[in-house]
Write a protein that holds these residues in place. Sequence first.
Motif, short mmCIF file in Angstrom:
data_model
loop_
_atom_site.label_atom_id
_atom_site.label_comp_id
_atom_site.label_asym_id
_atom_site.label_seq_id
_atom_site.Cartn_x
_atom_site.Cartn_y
_atom_site.Cartn_z
N GLY A 158 -14.93 22.19 8.15
CA GLY A 158 -14.20 21.38 9.12
C GLY A 158 -13.88 22.05 10.44
O GLY A 158 -13.33 21.40 11.34
N THR A 159 -14.21 23.34 10.58
CA THR A 159 -13.86 24.04 11.82
C THR A 159 -14.62 23.47 13.01
O THR A 159 -15.85 23.39 12.99
CB THR A 159 -14.16 25.54 11.69
OG1 THR A 159 -13.43 26.06 10.57
CG2 THR A 159 -13.78 26.30 12.95
N GLU A 284 -7.82 30.10 -1.95
CA GLU A 284 -8.02 30.36 -0.53
C GLU A 284 -8.41 29.05 0.14
O GLU A 284 -9.44 28.48 -0.17
CB GLU A 284 -9.12 31.42 -0.35
CG GLU A 284 -9.33 31.82 1.08
CD GLU A 284 -10.26 33.04 1.22
OE1 GLU A 284 -9.94 33.91 2.03
OE2 GLU A 284 -11.30 33.10 0.54
N VAL A 285 -7.54 28.57 1.04
CA VAL A 285 -7.91 27.40 1.85
C VAL A 285 -8.71 27.93 3.03
O VAL A 285 -8.26 28.86 3.71
CB VAL A 285 -6.67 26.64 2.34
CG1 VAL A 285 -7.08 25.43 3.18
CG2 VAL A 285 -5.83 26.17 1.16
N VAL A 286 -9.90 27.40 3.25
CA VAL A 286 -10.79 27.99 4.25
C VAL A 286 -10.93 27.08 5.47
O VAL A 286 -10.61 25.89 5.41
CB VAL A 286 -12.18 28.33 3.65
CG1 VAL A 286 -12.03 29.33 2.52
CG2 VAL A 286 -12.90 27.09 3.18
N GLY A 287 -11.40 27.65 6.56
CA GLY A 287 -11.57 26.89 7.80
C GLY A 287 -10.37 27.05 8.72
O GLY A 287 -9.30 27.50 8.31
N VAL A 297 -11.04 19.02 4.27
CA VAL A 297 -10.39 20.29 3.91
C VAL A 297 -11.15 20.91 2.74
O VAL A 297 -11.63 20.21 1.86
CB VAL A 297 -8.89 20.08 3.59
CG1 VAL A 297 -8.67 18.97 2.59
CG2 VAL A 297 -8.26 21.37 3.05
N THR A 298 -11.26 22.24 2.80
CA THR A 298 -12.03 22.97 1.79
C THR A 298 -11.21 24.12 1.26
O THR A 298 -10.51 24.79 2.03
CB THR A 298 -13.34 23.50 2.43
OG1 THR A 298 -14.06 22.40 2.96
CG2 THR A 298 -14.20 24.21 1.41
N PHE A 299 -11.25 24.33 -0.05
CA PHE A 299 -10.56 25.49 -0.62
C PHE A 299 -11.37 26.04 -1.78
O PHE A 299 -12.21 25.34 -2.35
CB PHE A 299 -9.13 25.14 -1.07
CG PHE A 299 -9.03 23.98 -2.02
CD1 PHE A 299 -9.15 24.16 -3.39
CD2 PHE A 299 -8.82 22.69 -1.55
CE1 PHE A 299 -9.06 23.09 -4.27
CE2 PHE A 299 -8.73 21.61 -2.42
CZ PHE A 299 -8.85 21.80 -3.78
N SER A 300 -11.13 27.32 -2.11
CA SER A 300 -11.84 27.98 -3.21
C SER A 300 -10.81 28.54 -4.18
O SER A 300 -9.82 29.14 -3.76
CB SER A 300 -12.72 29.13 -2.68
OG SER A 300 -13.73 28.62 -1.85
#
Lengths: 381, 70
Positions: A158-159, A284-287, A297-300
């Motif tokens: 999403g960045t 870890e929420v990324v971006g 929204v993306t998370f690992s």
Amino acid sequence: MEFTGDPAGPAAYLDAATASPLHPVAREALLAALADGWADPARLYSAGRRAQQLSDAARAAFAEAFAVRPDEVSFWPSGTAAAQAAVLGGLTGRARQGDTLVHSAIEHSAVLHAAARGRATEVGVDRLGRLDLDAWDRAVSAPGVALASLISASHEVGTIQPVAAAAGYCSEAGVPLFVDAAQTVGRADVPPGWSLLSASAHKWGGPPGVGVLVVRKGVRWISPYPQDDLYRPGQPGSVDLPAVVAAAASLRAVQAEARTESVRLSALVDRIREQVPALVPDVEVVGDPAQRLPHLVTFSCLYVDGEALLHALDRAGFAVSSGSSCTASTLRPSHVLEAMGVLSHGNVRVSLHRGTTEADVDRFLAVLPGLVEAIRKEAGM
Amino acid sequence: MIELDCLGQKCPLPVIRLAQTIGRVEVGGIVRVLADDPAAANDIPAWCRMKKQEYVGSPSPNAFEVRRLS
């Protein structure tokens, strides 16, 4: 009745970044155009002329949406086909100037596959997925560059990318810039400065099977495919005119809603960004938390098999996607997560659309912690 | 130094083994993970960052060294 502890609720489709559900305006326009737009628009009889009128109106609507001339717009069988036509046609058109494609490390795989056809220079991103602009400047200024390619915003994290600044460096270097705007069109404005732009109708709620390519006047583009009798850029053969009409009508509708929808969805994304790390340990929420798409929204999750989590969420009624290697046909982790250096396993991408409710997000947040905990427990963590 | 043979194991298994093993070396000690899953090269350094351990590097292909910091 057995008590499972899971809050009940309707199934929620949370994978709009892959394909958004059909917008009601698209459905309406599609049915009307199937009745009236089936003929070949190039033919000289009344059914053909009606089809031509529909085609012209759709083209004019896209031209208005992108603020370009109607003859700069062409239609392709998918966003992938449009992006690949942009890259291959843009490279061919500039063959005298050079043979190198400069692209970010987080382009859509469609662009990377096209890039693999010839010489390419990859430009990296930081931990948040933001383009390294200094490296971009150096790369596009090097001799022999034919074309540069930058995704408008990462489809995986999403960045939002610095398109205006990147376009400025391209302009100084005299290199045309292609922007793959599939995730941005219909949701936010694409900054100016690009020479070629592609989009995909099913990302904004149009029908699947419509890609749009804009090639600005003065940009040399030569079709990489054998052409038919029509001289304009475009796919060889007939386009799916009813789908194109539905795509145009729905783009107009989503653009009219974009501002309010973006505020509403962005607040839901913020809730997920805040709540997931609070509810689930070792996530870890990324971006980029601020410069991001409104709906994605993306998370690992550490120690979690991405495929197992996707199946568990599916059983609980949630459709999401993942960049983890175990969910990919290539069995490699997402090149975007790798380029950012963030955790790739246990990865979940949630993307929202106009049908997503607050209750969907609340239920997702209620269900997720238990599913992650169960998978970790099974793995011995 | 402890060496963990995770060859043939899919991610996240090598990272899970690493997490289960790191407590068995002293602070300052090293765990070497042998892993050939393509995600390991990315996810072992990411784990170190998230769990505040030190990623030392990859001395050879499919080998990754981690120093326990806490």
